[in-house]
Design a protein around this motif. Sequence first.
Motif, PDB file in Angstrom:
ATOM      1  N   UNK A 137      13.225  48.285  26.581  1.00 57.41           N
ATOM      2  CA  UNK A 137      13.451  48.831  27.908  1.00 57.41           C
ATOM      3  C   UNK A 137      13.600  47.738  28.960  1.00 57.41           C
ATOM      4  N   UNK A 138      14.180  48.123  30.107  1.00 57.58           N
ATOM      5  CA  UNK A 138      14.339  47.164  31.194  1.00 57.58           C
ATOM      6  C   UNK A 138      13.022  47.032  31.950  1.00 57.58           C
ATOM      7  N   UNK A 139      12.513  45.820  32.115  1.00 60.06           N
ATOM      8  CA  UNK A 139      11.296  45.635  32.909  1.00 60.06           C
ATOM      9  C   UNK A 139      11.485  46.170  34.323  1.00 60.06           C
ATOM     10  N   UNK A 140      10.399  46.659  34.896  1.00 58.01           N
ATOM     11  CA  UNK A 140      10.487  47.228  36.234  1.00 58.01           C
ATOM     12  C   UNK A 140      10.988  46.236  37.277  1.00 58.01           C
ATOM     13  N   UNK A 141      10.636  44.980  37.139  1.00 58.32           N
ATOM     14  CA  UNK A 141      10.900  44.000  38.186  1.00 58.32           C
ATOM     15  C   UNK A 141      11.851  42.919  37.688  1.00 58.32           C
ATOM     16  N   UNK A 142      12.992  43.327  37.209  1.00 57.68           N
ATOM     17  CA  UNK A 142      14.002  42.371  36.760  1.00 57.68           C
ATOM     18  C   UNK A 142      15.382  42.968  36.960  1.00 57.68           C
ATOM     19  N   UNK A 143      16.375  42.101  37.043  1.00 53.60           N
ATOM     20  CA  UNK A 143      17.745  42.528  37.247  1.00 53.60           C
ATOM     21  C   UNK A 143      18.456  41.613  38.213  1.00 53.60           C
ATOM     22  N   UNK A 144      19.753  41.704  38.247  1.00 50.74           N
ATOM     23  CA  UNK A 144      20.548  40.857  39.138  1.00 50.74           C
ATOM     24  C   UNK A 144      20.527  41.356  40.571  1.00 50.74           C
ATOM     25  N   UNK A 145      20.101  42.582  40.763  1.00 50.46           N
ATOM     26  CA  UNK A 145      20.035  43.176  42.096  1.00 50.46           C
ATOM     27  C   UNK A 145      18.736  43.943  42.231  1.00 50.46           C
ATOM     28  N   UNK A 146      18.223  44.020  43.455  1.00 48.89           N
ATOM     29  CA  UNK A 146      16.990  44.765  43.699  1.00 48.89           C
ATOM     30  C   UNK A 146      17.175  46.240  43.364  1.00 48.89           C
ATOM     31  N   UNK A 147      18.436  46.709  43.429  1.00 44.15           N
ATOM     32  CA  UNK A 147      18.712  48.106  43.107  1.00 44.15           C
ATOM     33  C   UNK A 147      18.458  48.429  41.634  1.00 44.15           C
ATOM     34  N   UNK A 148      18.367  47.393  40.807  1.00 46.75           N
ATOM     35  CA  UNK A 148      18.058  47.598  39.395  1.00 46.75           C
ATOM     36  C   UNK A 148      16.561  47.619  39.129  1.00 46.75           C
ATOM     37  N   UNK A 149      15.782  47.234  40.111  1.00 46.28           N
ATOM     38  CA  UNK A 149      14.327  47.234  39.972  1.00 46.28           C
ATOM     39  C   UNK A 149      13.785  48.663  40.060  1.00 46.28           C
ATOM     40  N   UNK A 150      12.607  48.877  39.523  1.00 50.77           N
ATOM     41  CA  UNK A 150      11.871  50.118  39.763  1.00 50.77           C
ATOM     42  C   UNK A 150      10.679  49.759  40.647  1.00 50.77           C
ATOM     43  N   UNK A 151      11.025  49.256  41.817  1.00 48.60           N
ATOM     44  CA  UNK A 151      10.015  48.721  42.719  1.00 48.60           C
ATOM     45  C   UNK A 151       9.049  49.801  43.202  1.00 48.60           C
ATOM     46  N   UNK A 152       9.568  51.037  43.351  1.00 46.23           N
ATOM     47  CA  UNK A 152       8.690  52.108  43.824  1.00 46.23           C
ATOM     48  C   UNK A 152       7.568  52.363  42.823  1.00 46.23           C
ATOM     49  N   UNK A 153       7.840  52.206  41.525  1.00 43.97           N
ATOM     50  CA  UNK A 153       6.789  52.385  40.521  1.00 43.97           C
ATOM     51  C   UNK A 153       5.745  51.264  40.625  1.00 43.97           C
ATOM     52  N   UNK A 154       6.230  50.071  40.873  1.00 43.57           N
ATOM     53  CA  UNK A 154       5.304  48.945  41.031  1.00 43.57           C
ATOM     54  C   UNK A 154       4.399  49.161  42.236  1.00 43.57           C
ATOM     55  N   UNK A 155       4.980  49.654  43.336  1.00 37.99           N
ATOM     56  CA  UNK A 155       4.171  49.910  44.525  1.00 37.99           C
ATOM     57  C   UNK A 155       3.141  51.019  44.269  1.00 37.99           C
ATOM     58  N   UNK A 156       3.527  52.057  43.513  1.00 39.34           N
ATOM     59  CA  UNK A 156       2.556  53.097  43.189  1.00 39.34           C
ATOM     60  C   UNK A 156       1.433  52.526  42.325  1.00 39.34           C
ATOM     61  N   UNK A 157       1.795  51.629  41.413  1.00 37.98           N
ATOM     62  CA  UNK A 157       0.770  50.984  40.596  1.00 37.98           C
ATOM     63  C   UNK A 157      -0.197  50.195  41.474  1.00 37.98           C
ATOM     64  N   UNK A 158       0.345  49.445  42.429  1.00 36.50           N
ATOM     65  CA  UNK A 158      -0.505  48.691  43.351  1.00 36.50           C
ATOM     66  C   UNK A 158      -1.393  49.625  44.168  1.00 36.50           C
ATOM     67  N   UNK A 159      -0.859  50.781  44.521  1.00 37.40           N
ATOM     68  CA  UNK A 159      -1.629  51.777  45.274  1.00 37.40           C
ATOM     69  C   UNK A 159      -2.822  52.262  44.441  1.00 37.40           C
ATOM     70  N   UNK A 160      -2.576  52.540  43.162  1.00 41.01           N
ATOM     71  CA  UNK A 160      -3.647  53.002  42.278  1.00 41.01           C
ATOM     72  C   UNK A 160      -4.691  51.902  42.079  1.00 41.01           C
ATOM     73  N   UNK A 161      -4.233  50.681  41.820  1.00 37.12           N
ATOM     74  CA  UNK A 161      -5.157  49.563  41.627  1.00 37.12           C
ATOM     75  C   UNK A 161      -5.999  49.333  42.889  1.00 37.12           C
ATOM     76  N   UNK A 162      -5.367  49.465  44.055  1.00 33.76           N
ATOM     77  CA  UNK A 162      -6.099  49.301  45.315  1.00 33.76           C
ATOM     78  C   UNK A 162      -7.133  50.410  45.493  1.00 33.76           C
ATOM     79  N   UNK A 163      -6.795  51.630  45.049  1.00 35.86           N
ATOM     80  CA  UNK A 163      -7.746  52.733  45.123  1.00 35.86           C
ATOM     81  C   UNK A 163      -8.960  52.499  44.230  1.00 35.86           C
ATOM     82  N   UNK A 164      -8.705  52.036  43.010  1.00 37.54           N
ATOM     83  CA  UNK A 164      -9.804  51.720  42.097  1.00 37.54           C
ATOM     84  C   UNK A 164     -10.655  50.588  42.678  1.00 37.54           C
TER      85      UNK A 164
END
Length: 574
Positions: A529-556
């Motif tokens: 699979x394509x890593x969330x934070x890789x690609x030639x353009x930011x549009x290929x990233x799944x940055x929103x998922x990374x931010x949700x992950x950071x939100x969960x980690x911050x909550x914990x």
Amino acid sequence: MEVENQISGTWEGYVDWRGRPAMRGRHGGMLAASFVLVVEVLENLAYLANASNLVIYLLKFMHLSLSKSATTVTNFMGTAFLLALLGGFLSDAFFTTFHIYLISALVEFLGLVILTVQARSASLKPPACDPSTTSAPCQELSGGKAAMFYIGLYLVALGVGGIKGSLPPHGAEQFDQTTPKGRKQKSTFFNYFVFSLSGGALIAVTFVVWVEDNLGWVWGFAISTLAILVSVPVFLAGSRLYKNKLPSGSPLTTIAKVIVAASVNPCLPQSPSNAIASMAISPAASGVPEIKPEAGIGEEKASESLKCLNRAAQSMPSWSGLKCTVEQVEDVKIVLKMLPIFGCTIMLNCCLAQLSTFSVQQSDTMDTSIGSFKVPAASLPIFPVVFIMVLAPVYDHLIIPFARKLTKTETGISHLQRIGIGLILSILAMAVAALVEAKRMKVASRTGGSLDSNSPLPITFFWIAFQYLFLGSADLFTLAGLMEFFFSEAPATMRSLATSLSFASLAVGYYLSSVIVTIVNDITGRGGGRPWLSGSSLNQYRLERFYWLMCVLSGVNFLHFLLWAKWYKYRSTR
């Protein structure tokens, strides 16, 4: 340790700039601390003027790759903040904060002079090269030129670390910790210290970045050099007003001594030979009335918390060199209790690291125009900086007085409550960032833009301002609250070292951010699979998922913080 000498009116344990006893009414106070606030504007201007835009210099003039440039900047900033621990340690152990600042400013000045000379001389840099007009790879910084650059850069990091470790405690030491007025002034100082820090950053990311982009890096380095040079006479102008705490020996030696003594001393039964220790633990049991200690002094009474350390204060240690006082044991307990609070703030600083990485990249794909003016990417940190500068005086002059009336307490909002508010705001910031990124991707999909395209999308970069608002507010609450918490709670002999933990948390947060990105890409890239934070353009990233992950980690992390905050007990007197 601040105990008033009623006869002479001196500050015990403090001296003036000539080494004579500091006098009450003549030394210390808000006027003395005001010089520190002005100096912080100049110091942070000199530091951030280059740190915020340094990656561009490395790419265009030193011909380093994007990854090497980003790593160099990250290592530089992390090292500078970690070296604050060294500055704090030296301030407590061997020198005054006054001397450490002056030495550190001169070291930073020397480093900036080296970088300025290199930027001015073409022979000290790789040959000029434009990769878009030549097929041959540009010559990368190497050899003696690289040595000169890194010597200059890390002299700057050493100077910045020394300043961060000495300047905040030097300002806070100007106030009387034994009176309500002095403690309120100290709280105001920390609020305005963050305000001043942001003021320097505002000038750096606007005016100096513009100078570097339009007039050249020689001028940018020169402005930084001039700023740190001017800060020295400004700092010295307050010399006659400062009270400087005398060094009291290595705090690390005390910590190590207590821990080792508690580990090797045997559990002895109560006996006449332990009479001194018994009296220290329970004065009332000996028939001697208990004398309440002066504010700010470690109580001569062994507490029940971390009882395993009490063995260090035995009157008959395993080795005479390990003999510790009850006060030393209690001081070490306080430091150990503060460390979990320090650890709980690292995640927030990991979130703050996104401001200089992914948030800037997000803005770069959006419409950054304000009328006919296009905002440069390096100036985007202006958003949290402005928010902090607006919120700091509002918090100090409106929120805190209202909270004092509401809670009927001196602080209004306790240090740990303030840190907790900052952690909550960081959770909200990551949630907002995820929603904004989802909106940006919807615009990219709706407009039919290619995922590989880096062309600006028809969505204003002001959407990014929302996450900057929450993160900027979180930074104000947590950084100022953390510095005041460490300074107020730490033993007098360890205040500078403890306060510098606030900046060490920033460094660890930046390093942790890189580790999390690496782990996320490694896990999400498994199975083809394509890593969330890789690609030639930011549009290929799944940055929103990374931010949700950071939100969960911050909550914990916040739940983790609540456990330690509930367990922590403030020192009974101040």
